[in-house]
Design an enzyme around this catalytic site. Sequence first.
Site, mmCIF file in Angstrom:
data_model
loop_
_atom_site.group_PDB
_atom_site.id
_atom_site.type_symbol
_atom_site.label_atom_id
_atom_site.label_comp_id
_atom_site.label_asym_id
_atom_site.label_seq_id
_atom_site.Cartn_x
_atom_site.Cartn_y
_atom_site.Cartn_z
ATOM 1 N N GLN A 290 0.840 -1.190 0.000
ATOM 2 C CA GLN A 290 0.000 0.000 0.000
ATOM 3 C C GLN A 290 0.879 1.245 0.000
ATOM 4 O O GLN A 290 1.850 1.339 0.762
ATOM 5 C CB GLN A 290 -0.937 0.007 1.208
ATOM 6 C CG GLN A 290 -1.967 -1.112 1.186
ATOM 7 C CD GLN A 290 -3.027 -0.924 0.118
ATOM 8 O OE1 GLN A 290 -3.147 0.133 -0.497
ATOM 9 N NE2 GLN A 290 -3.825 -1.963 -0.118
ATOM 10 N N PHE A 319 -7.505 -11.735 -2.808
ATOM 11 C CA PHE A 319 -6.533 -10.763 -3.321
ATOM 12 C C PHE A 319 -5.631 -10.329 -2.163
ATOM 13 O O PHE A 319 -5.459 -9.148 -1.880
ATOM 14 C CB PHE A 319 -7.241 -9.557 -3.945
ATOM 15 C CG PHE A 319 -8.304 -9.921 -4.954
ATOM 16 C CD1 PHE A 319 -7.974 -10.174 -6.279
ATOM 17 C CD2 PHE A 319 -9.641 -10.034 -4.582
ATOM 18 C CE1 PHE A 319 -8.943 -10.518 -7.207
ATOM 19 C CE2 PHE A 319 -10.620 -10.365 -5.503
ATOM 20 C CZ PHE A 319 -10.281 -10.612 -6.825
ATOM 21 N N ASP A 367 -5.779 -17.904 -9.680
ATOM 22 C CA ASP A 367 -6.251 -16.823 -10.549
ATOM 23 C C ASP A 367 -7.719 -16.594 -10.249
ATOM 24 O O ASP A 367 -8.576 -17.411 -10.616
ATOM 25 C CB ASP A 367 -6.040 -17.204 -12.012
ATOM 26 C CG ASP A 367 -6.395 -16.061 -12.960
ATOM 27 O OD1 ASP A 367 -7.121 -15.132 -12.543
ATOM 28 O OD2 ASP A 367 -5.963 -16.114 -14.128
ATOM 29 N N ASP A 388 -9.937 -7.344 -1.429
ATOM 30 C CA ASP A 388 -9.262 -6.105 -1.826
ATOM 31 C C ASP A 388 -8.799 -6.271 -3.272
ATOM 32 O O ASP A 388 -7.615 -6.427 -3.545
ATOM 33 C CB ASP A 388 -8.075 -5.841 -0.881
ATOM 34 C CG ASP A 388 -7.337 -4.546 -1.202
ATOM 35 O OD1 ASP A 388 -7.871 -3.730 -1.984
ATOM 36 O OD2 ASP A 388 -6.225 -4.351 -0.680
ATOM 37 N N CYS A 414 -10.194 0.028 -4.919
ATOM 38 C CA CYS A 414 -9.367 1.104 -5.464
ATOM 39 C C CYS A 414 -10.020 1.717 -6.698
ATOM 40 O O CYS A 414 -9.385 2.521 -7.387
ATOM 41 C CB CYS A 414 -7.966 0.589 -5.795
ATOM 42 S SG CYS A 414 -7.926 -0.707 -7.043
#
Length: 457
Positions: A290, A319, A367, A388, A414
């Site tokens: 981050q 994630f 994946d 996330d 995001c």
Amino acid sequence: MPAAVARIDQTPFEVAITGLTHDGRGVARRVDPKAPNEAGKAIFVAGALPGERVMAKQTARSRSFDEAVTLEVLQASADRVQPRCVHFGTCGGCALQHMAEEQQIVAKQRVLMENFERIGHVMPERVLPALTDSAWGYRRKGRFSVRRVEKKDKTLVGFRETDPRFVADIGRCETVIPEIGDKISALAQLIDGLQARREIPQVEFIGGDRQDAGENSHSGIALTFRHLAPLSQDDRDAIVAFARQHEFAVFLQPGGIESVHPLWPADPQLSFTLPQWNLELKFRPLDFIQVNAGLNGHMIQHALDLLAPQPEDRVLDLFAGLGNFTLPLARSVREVVGVEGEAGLVKRARENAEHNGLANAKFYAADLGKDLSGEPWMREGFDRLLLDPPRSGADFVLTQLPLKQFKRIVYVSCHPASLARDAGYLVREKGWKLRAAGVMDMFPHTAHVESIAMFER
């Protein structure tokens, strides 16, 4: 001047700004004198704020809207402030330095709610207070472009300009951590003196905690030089001298990610701590961490508070990266499973769990954009879900999960558009409630909107 720009009428014009785009430009309607009673075509004006009257110059056009830049502010908004950085408006790293910090947050919250309404057709029951931290000197990870400009007889190091064909000629950056932001000129001088100055297109930087380990000691800041041709011994010596002077760890990247290797010191270690949970996370120089260390700590606590995990819970973290959320979760639940698509990050997440003595954190590589029915962790029961995802969101993985097993979902985003889309799916198709959502200012002075949402059945 490009031919497309040359054909545009660049006569300055006056216009009233009525809104703000999601990328931080002012919104106006330019009335055609031949049709004064019509609303006019939308035009997006860089450097302008809602409520202002500006003189602008058109720079681009398309069928649905035109683009322009502000030449002069005739009537300023009460929200306008003097940008701290002298390169603002040229460098593309920031879009909102001319707007008061508290109003930047308001604008980002508005973007989030507009996306929920327009894309997801859903609104949160509660709007969370915005999460903020220091607005300056926060960026600990990024990539500088490098370009030798013969006309200027100098090498430029910086972010791309607002016109991304060019590299901004900057001496320092106000949003990058000072250990790097104050040394951009020195870095440019170093590269300009190298024989390979035309063969270095990028330098990546990443910042962790200071490492005191004898000959491998360094400040915790690492630079990775990408180079398109082998470096001479003189160039390598010059880079090492620079690294020693500034206590940087330096890596070289002659090819893909797998080619990254240390130049100095011989075995530099990189890590950052999460003191609230007594954790140290180790990482490699090109790993995702981050960007904003101060905000990251607040964000983890915020996510855990919203998820409200109980001691007997099993939690799924999708994630998961290096374990930024997974490992703090492991401190308070029976077991947590982190799933991440990049095998290298999974390997380091497992190492971080072992390094911190956490036997109840398991990590799997998968994946998350493909069929997951054969994954062993999919057959295990969970109580809560934290995710996330990247900008593309989590729509595909959400359709595969047996969502009824979860008591609560916390979604860290995001990109507000993909969050809104996925919220619409959870609420309107799967019967969940969007209990709360709000923004987190991970990237002050940019138009980037990081947000968090909590869902309950």
